[in-house]
Design an enzyme around this catalytic site. Structure first.
Site, PDB file in Angstrom:
ATOM      1  N   SER A  48       0.812  -1.214   0.000  1.00  0.00           N
ATOM      2  CA  SER A  48       0.000   0.000   0.000  1.00  0.00           C
ATOM      3  C   SER A  48       0.850   1.271   0.000  1.00  0.00           C
ATOM      4  CB  SER A  48      -0.932   0.011   1.219  1.00  0.00           C
ATOM      5  OG  SER A  48      -0.196  -0.091   2.429  1.00  0.00           O
ATOM      6  N   ASP A  62      -3.146   6.613  12.026  1.00  0.00           N
ATOM      7  CA  ASP A  62      -2.355   5.947  10.990  1.00  0.00           C
ATOM      8  C   ASP A  62      -1.026   6.685  10.874  1.00  0.00           C
ATOM      9  OD1 ASP A  62      -1.174   4.926   8.717  1.00  0.00           O
ATOM     10  OD2 ASP A  62      -2.928   5.189   7.414  1.00  0.00           O
ATOM     11  N   HIS A  92       1.076   5.272   6.636  1.00  0.00           N
ATOM     12  CA  HIS A  92       0.900   5.821   5.293  1.00  0.00           C
ATOM     13  C   HIS A  92       1.178   7.320   5.300  1.00  0.00           C
ATOM     14  CE1 HIS A  92      -1.501   2.050   5.435  1.00  0.00           C
ATOM     15  NE2 HIS A  92      -0.953   1.883   4.239  1.00  0.00           N
TER      16      HIS A  92
END
Length: 441
Positions: free
Chosen positions: A179, A420, A423
């Site tokens: 990702s 998060d 990312h």
């Protein structure tokens, strides 16, 4: 017996006694040396490990079934010790493409630049992911968008979308990985799409291989979901959160059949190996019996199988291969602010301590990757994004992204608990990774 006779007898015995002692000493020395040699041999024999056994990867005589998210191990045994033996013996350690000859573009600092950055507007990129659209999801402080990477002794080539398309004319650019690599691919689409008329561009629906096409340039910018590089039970781009991670450590053939026709390849792999032991299902296994190995050891096997493909199949005159080093996380604020107990949540500026290195970037992993890549010589260009990204504790989505699972009240009351910090917001840090790619192309 007279005194004279006794003296003569002593003189007669003295040479014999001396000779005896001399022989005794020589024999003792020889005996001791032989004993020491025997001890060393026995010790070496006792501590000598079994010879390393190698398996040739990427063969087509596969016996085990193709892995998917429904695959299971019928049984699990200890790791057998098999290593990956590269198919092309001509590949030796050699000079590696790691950057410009004149300047190390990976060594520098972040400079606030709200005149030139961001390079695109989040809301005007139709390919933006809700996982990365931080402003859309409530982040009001947008200073994270305005930082420019400035190498110490030179300048990065200034981004130019039209020039990049010219470099890609008639070619396929493919990002392959997890990702984080998908985030870099989305960044590239946002950087490139504005100069292509809407009726001259298209994108396939989300799949393991997603393709953006620019008709005018006869070019594609693609993303292939392959988080572990080798075949695995996590190769579904949507349904890959599984309790048991299984890989086929000696084969990239499932994925290479899709990437081998690309002209420019950008690979990454790291974080998925940091999530506990990995099950190995060798291609030659017929009964579904897996072996278990720690993440670092399993990653080395996978990297070696991937490197075998690069070494034996890649013509560097026709293809360019890039490998993106590990993307750091910022899970523990005490690492940059001793005494604090948070993470990347509510961080608004980069770390300004040159050389800062957090626990999110694993040094043993980096050394292993460097060892594998060094054997590939100039066949691979390394995009060393780790140190420059380490400074950007402010660049993560934290709570400002779409979460597909329902958040519990106790999570909502404690934002760091669900932030998060892996990312990256867009526009943001991955744009610089693509500026580096443009710089080297």
């Amino acid at each position: 017996m007279t005194q004279s006779q006794r003296c003569n007898r002593k003189r007669t015995h003295s040479p014999l006694i001396a000779l005896f002692f001399l022989v005794f000493i020589v024999c003792s020395i020889l005996y001791n040396e032989l004993s020491i040699q025997r001890i060393h041999q026995d010790s070496h024999h006792d501590h000598q490990e079994d010879p390393v056994r190698y398996i040739q990867p990427n063969l087509f005589d596969r016996k085990s079934e193709v892995l998917d998210r429904f695959s299971k191990c019928n049984a699990t045994r200890e790791y057998s010790g098999w290593k990956i033996g590269w198919a092309d013996p001509r590949v030796k350690s050699g000079r590696r493409r790691v950057g410009s000859e004149r300047c190390d573009v990976f060594s520098g600092k972040w400079v606030f630049d709200n005149a030139s950055y961001p390079l695109y507007n989040e809301s005007q990129c139709p390919y933006m992911s809700d996982q990365l659209a931080c402003h859309k999801h409530g982040r009001s402080d947008v200073r994270y968008q305005y930082w420019r990477w400035q190498p110490h002794n030179c300048n990065l080539k200034r981004w130019n979308a039209t020039e990049m398309w010219e470099k890609l004319r008639g070619k396929r650019l493919m990002f392959v990985g997890d990702s984080l690599n998908r985030g870099q691919w989305i960044s590239m689409l946002c950087l490139l799409q504005s100069v292509i008329p809407e009726n001259k561009r298209s994108i396939t629906p989300n799949a393991q291989l997603t393709i953006f096409r620019a008709e005018e340039y006869n070019a594609t910018v693609e993303f292939l979901w392959a988080p572990l590089l080798v075949e695995s039970n996590s190769d579904d781009p949507v349904n890959h959160r599984l309790d048991e991670r299984i890989i086929c450590p000696d084969s990239v053939l499932k994925h290479s059949s899709q990437w081998e026709q690309a002209d420019i390849l950008v690979f990454n792999s790291y974080l998925w190996w940091r999530q506990g032991p990995v099950k190995l299902l060798w291609s030659s296994e017929e009964n579904g019996v897996c072996e278990e190995l720690d993440g670092l050891g399993a990653m080395e096997l996978a990297m070696s199988a991937w490197a075998d493909w690069v070494a034996s199949k890649l013509n560097p005159l026709k293809k360019r291969v890039f490998f993106v080093t590990m993307s750091p996380t910022h899970l523990w604020s005490r690492e940059w602010q001793p005494g604090s107990e948070g993470n990347c949540y509510n961080e608004k500026i980069p770390i300004d301590l040159e050389g800062y290195w957090g626990s999110g970037s694993d040094l043993p992993t980096m050394r292993m990757v460097d060892k594998v890549l060094s054997k590939l010589g100039s066949k691979v260009t390394v995009l060393n994004i780790t140190q420059l990204s380490e400074y950007r504790k402010d660049g993560h989505p934290s709570i400002y992204r779409k979460f597909w699972e329902t958040l519990k009240p106790q999570q909502l009351s404690n934002p760091p608990s669900y932030s998060d910090c892996i990312h990256w917001c867009l526009p943001g840090v991955p744009d610089v990774w693509n500026e580096l790619l443009f710089h080297f192309l």
